[in-house]
Design an enzyme around this catalytic site. Structure first.
Site, PDB file in Angstrom:
ATOM      1  N   GLN A  10       0.840  -1.200   0.000  1.00 19.42           N
ATOM      2  CA  GLN A  10       0.000   0.000   0.000  1.00 19.42           C
ATOM      3  C   GLN A  10       0.879   1.255   0.000  1.00 19.42           C
ATOM      4  O   GLN A  10       0.367   2.360  -0.030  1.00 19.42           O
ATOM      5  CB  GLN A  10      -0.893   0.001   1.246  1.00 19.42           C
ATOM      6  CG  GLN A  10      -1.810  -1.211   1.328  1.00 19.42           C
ATOM      7  CD  GLN A  10      -2.569  -1.265   2.648  1.00 19.42           C
ATOM      8  OE1 GLN A  10      -3.715  -0.869   2.740  1.00 19.42           O
ATOM      9  NE2 GLN A  10      -1.907  -1.745   3.682  1.00 19.42           N
ATOM     10  N   ASP A  66       6.331   4.381  -2.070  1.00 22.12           N
ATOM     11  CA  ASP A  66       7.708   4.867  -2.043  1.00 22.12           C
ATOM     12  C   ASP A  66       8.702   4.046  -2.863  1.00 22.12           C
ATOM     13  O   ASP A  66       9.859   4.451  -3.024  1.00 22.12           O
ATOM     14  CB  ASP A  66       8.202   4.975  -0.587  1.00 22.12           C
ATOM     15  CG  ASP A  66       7.982   3.683   0.202  1.00 22.12           C
ATOM     16  OD1 ASP A  66       8.128   2.586  -0.379  1.00 22.12           O
ATOM     17  OD2 ASP A  66       7.679   3.772   1.414  1.00 22.12           O
ATOM     18  N   HIS A  90      -1.372   1.225  -4.579  1.00 22.18           N
ATOM     19  CA  HIS A  90      -1.732   2.650  -4.601  1.00 22.18           C
ATOM     20  C   HIS A  90      -0.814   3.488  -5.480  1.00 22.18           C
ATOM     21  O   HIS A  90      -0.784   4.714  -5.356  1.00 22.18           O
ATOM     22  CB  HIS A  90      -1.762   3.192  -3.168  1.00 22.18           C
ATOM     23  CG  HIS A  90      -2.821   2.543  -2.321  1.00 22.18           C
ATOM     24  ND1 HIS A  90      -2.776   2.501  -0.945  1.00 22.18           N
ATOM     25  CD2 HIS A  90      -3.953   1.876  -2.674  1.00 22.18           C
ATOM     26  CE1 HIS A  90      -3.841   1.847  -0.487  1.00 22.18           C
ATOM     27  NE2 HIS A  90      -4.564   1.456  -1.513  1.00 22.18           N
ATOM     28  N   CYS A 100      -0.210  12.427 -16.606  1.00 23.59           N
ATOM     29  CA  CYS A 100      -1.116  13.438 -17.160  1.00 23.59           C
ATOM     30  C   CYS A 100      -2.523  12.855 -17.184  1.00 23.59           C
ATOM     31  O   CYS A 100      -2.756  11.795 -17.762  1.00 23.59           O
ATOM     32  CB  CYS A 100      -0.682  13.829 -18.569  1.00 23.59           C
ATOM     33  SG  CYS A 100      -1.908  14.912 -19.357  1.00 23.59           S
ATOM     34  N   CYS A 105       0.121  18.227 -23.904  1.00 25.99           N
ATOM     35  CA  CYS A 105      -1.303  18.464 -24.195  1.00 25.99           C
ATOM     36  C   CYS A 105      -1.929  19.500 -23.282  1.00 25.99           C
ATOM     37  O   CYS A 105      -3.099  19.840 -23.454  1.00 25.99           O
ATOM     38  CB  CYS A 105      -2.083  17.145 -24.103  1.00 25.99           C
ATOM     39  SG  CYS A 105      -2.501  16.657 -22.419  1.00 25.99           S
ATOM     40  N   GLY A 141       2.849  -4.271   8.894  1.00 32.02           N
ATOM     41  CA  GLY A 141       2.882  -2.812   9.019  1.00 32.02           C
ATOM     42  C   GLY A 141       1.687  -2.106   8.450  1.00 32.02           C
ATOM     43  O   GLY A 141       1.817  -1.014   7.893  1.00 32.02           O
ATOM     44  N   SER A 180      -2.582  -1.111   9.310  1.00 27.58           N
ATOM     45  CA  SER A 180      -3.765  -1.176  10.168  1.00 27.58           C
ATOM     46  C   SER A 180      -4.974  -1.663   9.369  1.00 27.58           C
ATOM     47  O   SER A 180      -6.029  -1.910   9.935  1.00 27.58           O
ATOM     48  CB  SER A 180      -4.060   0.207  10.753  1.00 27.58           C
ATOM     49  OG  SER A 180      -4.335   1.107   9.690  1.00 27.58           O
ATOM     50  N   ASN A 220       2.085  -5.822  13.248  1.00 24.88           N
ATOM     51  CA  ASN A 220       1.751  -4.402  13.180  1.00 24.88           C
ATOM     52  C   ASN A 220       1.772  -3.789  14.574  1.00 24.88           C
ATOM     53  O   ASN A 220       1.318  -4.398  15.537  1.00 24.88           O
ATOM     54  CB  ASN A 220       0.357  -4.214  12.560  1.00 24.88           C
ATOM     55  CG  ASN A 220       0.027  -2.752  12.329  1.00 24.88           C
ATOM     56  OD1 ASN A 220       0.767  -2.052  11.640  1.00 24.88           O
ATOM     57  ND2 ASN A 220      -1.052  -2.261  12.922  1.00 24.88           N
ATOM     58  N   CYS A 226       7.966  -3.499  12.689  1.00 24.30           N
ATOM     59  CA  CYS A 226       8.293  -4.435  11.590  1.00 24.30           C
ATOM     60  C   CYS A 226       9.785  -4.654  11.435  1.00 24.30           C
ATOM     61  O   CYS A 226      10.247  -5.784  11.289  1.00 24.30           O
ATOM     62  CB  CYS A 226       7.789  -3.889  10.263  1.00 24.30           C
ATOM     63  SG  CYS A 226       6.078  -3.477  10.250  1.00 24.30           S
TER      64      CYS A 226
HETATM   65 ZN   LIG Z   1      -0.891  15.355 -21.421  1.00 29.96          ZN
END
Ligand SMILES: [Zn+2]
Length: 279
Positions: free
Chosen positions: A111, A114, A129, A137, A191, A228, A230, A254, A272
Site C-alpha cells: 500500500q 515509495d 496505490h 497526465c 497536451c 505494518g 492497520s 503491526n 516491523c
Molecule cells: Zn498530457
C-alpha cells in the site's frame, strides 16, 4: 502495549513465532503498509488505534476541482519530496525481499507509494496505490519521472526552495499559512492537461488489473501475512476479508490495532523492522 526494541529478546521471541507461521505456510500472500517504511524516515498516517494522526490526505475531487488545493499539494510536495525521494530501504524491506528469494512469497502487495521494496531487490510487487516517483497526465495518460517534474517545479518556484517543514506521509510536508495561490504548477507540456502524482488518492479507486492480480495470487496462497498495516483502508482490508472467507490463516505484524484483528490467527504487535530483522 509496547514496542519491541530491535535486537532485544522480545524481538527474537516475536520473530520465532512469525517464523513458525511462515514455515507452516510455504506460499504467502503478503500485504504491506506504512509501518514498513517508518524506519526509513517516512511517517505514517495512523495512530495505534488506527485513527488519523493528522488531517486526512487530499482527495481526488479536491485535487482536480480546486486550483488552490492543487497548488498547496504541489508546494508541500516540492518540499517533502527532497527527503522522501532520498529514503532508503530498511531491515524490514530487506527481510521481505529475502523471503521472496527463498520462494516463500506468492505475491507482495504494498500500500506504500515509495518504491522501497523494489529498491531492496523485491521483484514481484504490486504497487496497489501507485508510485510517487512518477507523475501522470490526467488528459493524455503520459507518465514522466517525478525527478524531472521536481526540476520543473523548482525552476518555476525558485523562492519556495528556501522553505523547509516536517515530513508528512506520502512525500508531503507540513507547510502551512503560505500564499499557495502564487505557487506555479506546470501542466503537461504535450497536451496542457493536469499533472497528478501517479498514486491513488483518497476518493479514487485502485486500478482493476492490480486488484485482479492480487486476488489471483491470494487464491493460490496458503496463508496471508499483513506487515505494518492497520488495514483501515478498504483497498487493503478487502484481501483480509477474502482470505478469511477462503479459510486461509492470516497473521499480522503491526504496531497497534488492525481492522482485521478479529480475523487473525496470529497477531504480533511490534515494530516491523525489529522483528523482520531478527527473522
Ligand atoms: Zn498530457
Amino acid at each position: 502495549m509496547n514496542a519491541v526494541p530491535e535486537g532485544s529478546a522480545a524481538a527474537a521471541a516475536a520473530a520465532a513465532r512469525l517464523a513458525t507461521f511462515i514455515e507452516a505456510h510455504p506460499r504467502l500472500f503478503v500485504l504491506g503498509g506504512a509501518g514498513i517504511s517508518t524506519a526509513s524516515g517516512i511517517p505514517d498516517y495512523r495512530d495505534l488505534d488506527g485513527g488519523w494522526k493528522r488531517t486526512p490526505p487530499i482527495t481526488l475531487q479536491a485535487f482536480v476541482g480546486d486550483a488552490f488545493a492543487r497548488s498547496r499539494y504541489w508546494a508541500r510536495s516540492l518540499v517533502g519530496w527532497r527527503r522522501f525521494g532520498a529514503a532508503q530501504p530498511n531491515a524490514a524491506h530487506r527481510a521481505l525481499a529475502a523471503l521472496e528469494r527463498r520462494g516463500r512469497v506468492a505475491l507482495f502487495v504494498t500500500q506504500n507509494v515509495d518504491g522501497l521494496h523494489q529498491a531492496a531487490g523485491h521483484e514481484a510487487v504490486v504497487d496497489l496505490h501507485g508510485r510517487l516517483d512518477r507523475v501522470r497526465c490526467l488528459a493524455c495518460e503520459r507518465r514522466l519521472p517525478r525527478v524531472r517534474f521536481q526540476q520543473e517545479l523548482e525552476r518555476h518556484n525558485q523562492d519556495w526552495l528556501a522553505f523547509d517543514a516536517l515530513d508528512a506521509p506520502d512525500g508531503d510536508a507540513d507547510l502551512e499559512g503560505l500564499a499557495f495561490e502564487r505557487f506555479v504548477v506546470p501542466d503537461c507540456d504535450e497536451c496542457g492537461g493536469l499533472l497528478k502524482p501517479d498514486v491513488v488518492f483518497f476518493g479514487e479507486s485502485v486500478p482493476r488489473e492490480r486488484v485482479e492480480r492480487a486476488t489471483l495470487a491470494l487464491e493460490e496462497a496458503d496463508a496471508m501475512l499483513v506487515v505494518g498495516s492497520s488495514l483501515m483502508v478498504y483497498s487493503g482490508y478487502r484481501f483480509a476479508r477474502a482470505a478469511a472467507q477462503a479459510r486461509k490463516p492470516i497473521a499480522a505484524l503491526n504496531l497497534g490495532r488492525t481492522r482485521a484483528d478479529d480475523l487473525l490467527s496470529l497477531k504480533i504487535e511490534a515494530d516491523c523492522a525489529a522483528v523482520l530483522g531478527a527473522l
